[in-house]
Design a protein around this motif. Structure first.
Motif: not given
Length: 104
Positions: A8-14, A18-20, A68-69
């Motif tokens: 779920k946390a990774l399912s958003n482009e923004t 941020i993680l990248m 969320m992350m």
């Protein structure tokens, strides 16, 4: 590790961006740790304000994304004074990569 929360946390482009970006914070956030005295080092930590500036979204949206992350285990936060710094939780990211490699 709760895989559903991670996905779920990774399912958003923004959030994914941020993680990248936090993989190489010195490249994407040149003002990294600008509020900290020289004797304090939060390796890889980036201030919420710097993330917000790069995302170009409201403070509440960015805070929601980061929270969320963090709850999913992808990020760690460190508070110093009035500033909160986030960095990647490499342990969880490695566990997720292993899960994808071995289970999916």
């Amino acid at each position: 590790m709760n895989n559903i929360d991670l996905f779920k946390a990774l399912s958003n482009e923004t959030r994914l961006n941020i993680l990248m970006w936090l993989r190489e914070p010195e490249k994407h956030f040149p003002k990294q740790q600008a509020h900290l005295p020289k004797e304090v080092s939060l390796e890889g930590g980036v201030c919420v304000g710097d993330i917000q500036e790069k995302v170009n979204a409201s403070q509440s949206t960015v805070s929601h994304y980061l929270n969320m992350m963090q709850k999913a285990g992808l990020l760690e936060s460190i508070r110093y004074g009035q500033w909160t710094y986030y960095r990647r939780n490499e342990k969880t990211i490695k566990e997720l990569a292993l899960f994808l490699e071995t289970e999916i």
